[in-house]
Write an enzyme that holds these catalytic residues in place. Structure first.
Site, mmCIF file in Angstrom:
data_model
loop_
_atom_site.group_PDB
_atom_site.id
_atom_site.type_symbol
_atom_site.label_atom_id
_atom_site.label_comp_id
_atom_site.label_asym_id
_atom_site.label_seq_id
_atom_site.Cartn_x
_atom_site.Cartn_y
_atom_site.Cartn_z
ATOM 1 N N TRP A 104 0.838 -1.212 0.000
ATOM 2 C CA TRP A 104 0.000 0.000 0.000
ATOM 3 C C TRP A 104 0.862 1.247 0.000
ATOM 4 C CZ3 TRP A 104 -4.360 -1.015 -1.966
ATOM 5 C CH2 TRP A 104 -4.969 -2.247 -1.735
ATOM 6 N N ASP A 175 -1.771 6.766 6.351
ATOM 7 C CA ASP A 175 -2.800 5.835 5.878
ATOM 8 C C ASP A 175 -3.055 4.868 7.036
ATOM 9 O OD1 ASP A 175 -4.329 3.815 4.835
ATOM 10 O OD2 ASP A 175 -2.992 3.338 3.168
ATOM 11 N N LYS A 199 -12.496 -1.909 7.442
ATOM 12 C CA LYS A 199 -11.813 -2.799 8.390
ATOM 13 C C LYS A 199 -12.309 -2.508 9.812
ATOM 14 C CE LYS A 199 -8.338 -2.345 4.957
ATOM 15 N NZ LYS A 199 -8.476 -3.597 4.276
HETATM 16 N N1 PMP Z 1 -4.292 1.180 2.487
HETATM 17 C C1 PMP Z 1 -4.305 0.066 3.241
HETATM 18 C C2 PMP Z 1 -3.368 -0.029 4.410
HETATM 19 C C3 PMP Z 1 -5.186 -0.966 2.926
HETATM 20 O O1 PMP Z 1 -5.194 -2.081 3.669
HETATM 21 C C4 PMP Z 1 -6.065 -0.827 1.827
HETATM 22 C C5 PMP Z 1 -7.097 -1.885 1.455
HETATM 23 N N2 PMP Z 1 -6.876 -3.157 1.862
HETATM 24 C C6 PMP Z 1 -5.987 0.336 1.057
HETATM 25 C C7 PMP Z 1 -5.109 1.328 1.440
HETATM 26 C C8 PMP Z 1 -6.861 0.535 -0.131
HETATM 27 O O2 PMP Z 1 -8.137 0.834 0.319
HETATM 28 P P1 PMP Z 1 -9.386 1.002 -0.637
HETATM 29 O O3 PMP Z 1 -9.721 -0.353 -1.149
HETATM 30 O O4 PMP Z 1 -10.419 1.589 0.286
HETATM 31 O O5 PMP Z 1 -9.009 1.930 -1.736
#
Ligand code: PMP
Length: 362
Positions: A104, A175, A199
């Protein structure tokens, strides 16, 4: 009806009382004669729902008046782009620092490179397959950067910052998608905290952005839907917000408050994670790829000393009502996500299954 213990990394388990309340209010929300899904976002009932979600989040996280709270769409992934677009300033300072701790962070960094000419990697644990979090001493921060970006919990690799990086006067952007509300944080030490809801906060479809107000309005010509200032000015209602997702988020926040807030959540999460890591570490049959000091309380990856038994483990676990334990393909093996709503009984059941599997197959 049979509920399982759902160890999904997201969308993930929600507190049962929240689902029950949503069920009870599904057809007639508190005497309105309609479902929240059917309500105008400008109606009195709905305005009260979104206002209460914001004030509960402010109360639970201790968010000061110098921060705006936004409920947006596009997931945490859209924030990978919106944040650099909003935080880029004069041509003289076109730089951002990214700490790389997993997939991420990589995605966030590569989106920032489309906006900034100078994106620096302040530290990275890629060479050890992201099995640890760099220490404060390892961060090579640029004091002139527009911001420093970190991923506070790495959902895929199962690591989490055990400390809050000190970035001096450079705004810290976090994030927190996979560990928001799992422990107390000092919001005042952040420029931005953002999180997809699916989550620890609620269902997918809403993304929470907590942003220090002086970081908004730096860019004049952004499309309105990508402009924090314009979105904040309209109370996240520049267009129709994800109404039902925000309603469920509000119910989750009420539940967190009833449980005793983030301090109680942290105690509960420490207990669950400690038990599971101890079960893994006390056995030669199970292995954990992450460095102990960097281990996540939210996502626990583990593998088998006999990897050929992985499919049998997953099938047996599923038959025992323990589901969505398959690890991410970049780590392999298993991953148990232990978000706030995962009851301790779920962790106990998983550990009992692991011990029985080892006894019979080990
Ligand atoms: N950042 C993290 C730490 C994540 O775990 C995730 C999704 N698993 C995301 C960003 C992406 O999130 P989204 O699917 O809401 O775009």
């Amino acid at each position: 009806m049979k509920r399982v213990f759902n160890f999904s990394a997201g969308p993930a388990v929600l507190p049962l009382p929240v689902l029950e309340r949503a069920r009870d209010e599904m057809l007639d929300y508190r005497g309105s004669g309609m479902s929240v899904m059917e309500m105008s976002h400008r109606s009195k009932d709905y305005m009260a729902i979104i206002a209460s979600a914001e004030s509960l989040l402010r109360e639970i996280m201790g968010i000061g008046d110098d921060y705006a709270v936004l409920f947006l769409q596009g997931g945490a992934s859209l924030q990978f782009s919106m944040i650099p677009m909003n935080l880029i300033t004069a041509p003289a300072s076109q730089s951002a620092d990214y700490v790389m701790t997993g997939s991420w962070s990589e995605k966030a960094c590569s989106e920032a490179k489309k906006i900034f000419t100078d994106v620096r990697v302040a530290a990275s644990s890629k060479s050890v397959n992201y099995s640890r979090i760099p220490t404060q001493q390892e961060l090579t921060l640029n004091p002139d950067a527009n911001y420093v970006h970190i991923t506070s919990n790495n959902t895929i690799f199962g690591t989490e910052y055990p400390y809050l990086p000190d970035t001096g006067s450079v705004p810290l952007v976090v994030d927190a998608s996979s560990n928001i509300l799992s422990r107390p944080v000092d919001v005042s030490k952040h420029g931005i905290i953002y999180a997809g809801a699916q989550k620890n906060l609620g269902p997918s479809g809403v993304t929470v952005v907590i942003i220090r107000k002086d970081l908004m309005g730096r860019q004049a010509n952004l499309p309105s839907m990508l402009d924090f200032q314009a979105l904040a000015k309209e109370g996240s209602m520049l267009n129709t917000p994800p109404t039902y997702a925000i309603y469920i988020l509000g119910l989750v926040l009420e539940w967190v408050k009833e449980q005793g807030g983030v301090t109680a959540m942290e105690q509960h999460n420490i207990r669950k994670a400690n038990k599971l890591y101890a079960a893994i570490d006390n056995s030669a049959f199970y292995l954990c790829p992450t460095e102990p000091l960097s281990r996540s309380r939210m996502n626990v990856p583990f593998t088998l000393a006999k990897p050929e038994l992985t499919d049998a483990f997953l099938a047996g676990a599923k038959a025992a009502g323990l589901v969505t334990l398959k690890g991410h393909r970049s780590v392999g093996g298993m991953r148990a996500s232990l978000y706030n709503a995962m009851p301790e009984a779920g962790v106990d059941a998983l550990i009992a299954f692991m011990q029985e599997f080892e006894r019979t197959q080990g």
